[in-house]
Design a protein around this motif. Sequence first.
Motif, short mmCIF file in Angstrom:
data_model
loop_
_atom_site.label_atom_id
_atom_site.label_comp_id
_atom_site.label_asym_id
_atom_site.label_seq_id
_atom_site.Cartn_x
_atom_site.Cartn_y
_atom_site.Cartn_z
N LYS A 282 -3.39 -5.47 8.83
CA LYS A 282 -2.45 -5.03 9.89
C LYS A 282 -1.97 -6.55 10.70
CE LYS A 282 -1.60 -1.69 13.53
NZ LYS A 282 -2.21 -0.80 14.59
N HIS A 283 -3.03 -7.06 11.00
CA HIS A 283 -2.74 -8.41 11.75
C HIS A 283 -2.04 -9.31 10.90
CE1 HIS A 283 -3.55 -11.80 14.20
NE2 HIS A 283 -4.00 -12.63 12.93
N VAL A 284 -2.33 -9.34 9.58
CA VAL A 284 -1.41 -10.36 8.57
C VAL A 284 0.03 -9.86 8.35
CG1 VAL A 284 -1.54 -11.11 6.27
CG2 VAL A 284 -3.76 -10.93 7.41
N SER A 285 -0.04 -8.51 8.55
CA SER A 285 1.50 -8.10 8.27
C SER A 285 2.25 -7.78 9.26
CB SER A 285 1.30 -7.11 7.31
OG SER A 285 0.67 -5.90 7.74
N GLN A 286 1.78 -8.29 10.48
CA GLN A 286 2.48 -7.53 11.60
C GLN A 286 3.97 -7.99 11.91
OE1 GLN A 286 0.71 -8.95 15.06
NE2 GLN A 286 -0.02 -10.96 14.20
N THR A 287 4.35 -9.02 11.41
CA THR A 287 5.66 -9.41 11.42
C THR A 287 6.44 -9.21 10.17
OG1 THR A 287 5.38 -11.54 10.59
CG2 THR A 287 5.22 -11.35 13.01
N TRP A 288 5.96 -8.75 9.16
CA TRP A 288 6.63 -8.30 7.96
C TRP A 288 7.34 -7.06 8.09
CZ3 TRP A 288 1.95 -8.99 3.93
CH2 TRP A 288 1.41 -10.30 3.96
N ASP A 289 8.27 -6.79 7.21
CA ASP A 289 9.21 -5.54 7.16
C ASP A 289 8.26 -4.20 7.13
OD1 ASP A 289 11.36 -7.14 7.60
OD2 ASP A 289 12.63 -6.12 5.90
N LYS A 290 8.89 -3.21 7.67
CA LYS A 290 8.26 -1.84 7.91
C LYS A 290 8.01 -1.36 6.39
CE LYS A 290 7.92 -0.82 12.30
NZ LYS A 290 7.55 -2.26 12.65
N PRO A 291 9.01 -1.24 5.58
CA PRO A 291 8.80 -0.60 4.11
C PRO A 291 7.55 -1.34 3.27
CG PRO A 291 11.14 -0.95 4.90
CD PRO A 291 10.39 -1.80 5.88
N LEU A 292 7.48 -2.62 3.97
CA LEU A 292 6.45 -3.53 3.11
C LEU A 292 5.03 -3.11 3.70
CD1 LEU A 292 5.50 -5.82 1.13
CD2 LEU A 292 6.49 -7.36 3.00
N GLN A 293 5.01 -2.97 5.20
CA GLN A 293 3.62 -2.69 5.83
C GLN A 293 3.23 -1.28 5.46
OE1 GLN A 293 4.71 -2.85 9.89
NE2 GLN A 293 4.57 -5.11 10.12
N ALA A 294 4.26 -0.41 4.63
CA ALA A 294 3.89 0.85 4.52
C ALA A 294 2.95 0.85 3.29
CB ALA A 294 5.12 1.61 4.25
#
Length: 414
Positions: A282-294
């Motif tokens: 979650k920390h690593v991907s916090q600035t990534w696009d939402k459909p990618l975080q999903a």
Amino acid sequence: MKFQELKIIIIGAGLGGLCLAQGLKKNGILFEVFEQDPSHDTRGQGFRLRIDQEGQQALANCMPDHLYKLLTEHFAIKSGPVQTINSHLETINGKWVDEWQDSETADTPDLKIDRLHLREILLKGIQEQVHFGKRLLNYEQQINGQITCHFDDGSSECGHVVIGADGVHSRVREIRFPHADPIESGDICIYGKTVLDGNAKEQIAQKLQFATTVLFESELAVIIDAMRYPLFSDNAFSSSMFEMSPRQDYLYWAIIGKPGGFGLKKNSVIVNSSTELSAMIKHVSQTWDKPLQALFKCANSSSMKMVPIRYSAVQTEWEATQVTLLGDAIHTMSPASGVGANSALYDATILADIICDYSRQSGSITMAIAKYEQLMRAHSFAAMVNSRRGSTQLYGSESSESSHAEESYSSTDQ
Ligand SMILES: Cc1cc2nc3c(=O)[nH]c(=O)nc-3n(C[C@H](O)[C@H](O)[C@H](O)COP(=O)(O)OP(=O)(O)OC[C@H]3O[C@@H](n4cnc5c(N)ncnc54)[C@H](O)[C@@H]3O)c2cc1C
């Protein structure tokens, strides 16, 4: 020694050990396999594997035709083109890993195969010779020339040759080459699996759901591979007919990079609790696009694992004995280029062929092993160099893997 008398003991029922066992069976050589785990599916061991042309040839050579057909026709997915993106899901150009062979760049594209399916098929027809729940503790040479292996349940087994196919923490290697433990590069890999259920299909970016994708970020990369099985062409066919685990569509992913890319300090402790891993991702991907975080939010938390990237120093030469090694046990490498399993399969097929040739000619088995080790060393040296190049191309690793691949020592231990 005539080949009817020769008995091979294989330690480890992983990919290399089982492929070798199939190759020996095909040629009528006696063997027994000993595996520490209580069963083949006791613990998660990663998910999809990319099997390249060389790995495919090794499997075809060692397996009987009907099993290779079962694998390739029903449990393997041909890899398509690879897309390269950034964390905003935008296509980027000019980034590539030379070892990737997709349908655009190779006549024989890699096959994507689930590790569990591959092991299940490799076990077929040899179940009686594969003994689970037997962890090798030690081995010793007998006066009659045989070697006795001792296991943690108090049992033992004698054979003419012992092959350590027991992976990165190999006990056979510890005894045979006491100073050759793999080294940690400091880099890290977190991998997992996201089952493509209704919720995941809705939330995850469409562009990730059907392809092989590599995302490049500062100091790390994410590999995302869609495992989508075609419907069975033959209605009469189903996994259960062949006593296989069911096929299930999923997205395999692996985040690989330097500790800094994960927000960690150098030499950070490896964690394996799913809560800590989820928090780290979650920390690593916090600035990534939402459909990618999903992709990570929908992941099965029990599937996540963190592993340190390890590599072996390549040994230039040693005197062959009746004890040898294959796969990760002798040449651990980064998963960056996806060549570790392929190298273990390569070792297995050349070792099977060489043992068969020499024993049929009543030659010396130690000479046969020396020939195998020479080929294995040359091949694994090249694979280590490729794996290092893969790490650099993926996340700019200047890890000492490179220098250590070229660093070498010779050993005549034991
Ligand atoms: C996330 C990830 C992704 C990867 N993807 C790819 C890929 O796409 N393509 C590729 O080529 N490679 C890939 N690899 C690398 C690949 O998984 C390994 O290189 C491969 O599994 C090595 O095979 P092996 O037979 O040498 O060892 P293993 O498959 O590890 O088997 C070793 C076996 O020995 C057993 N054992 C250990 N000690 C003992 C003992 N004392 N007594 C008895 N049994 C013992 C273990 O339980 C295990 O079953 C990946 C690795 C990771 C971590």
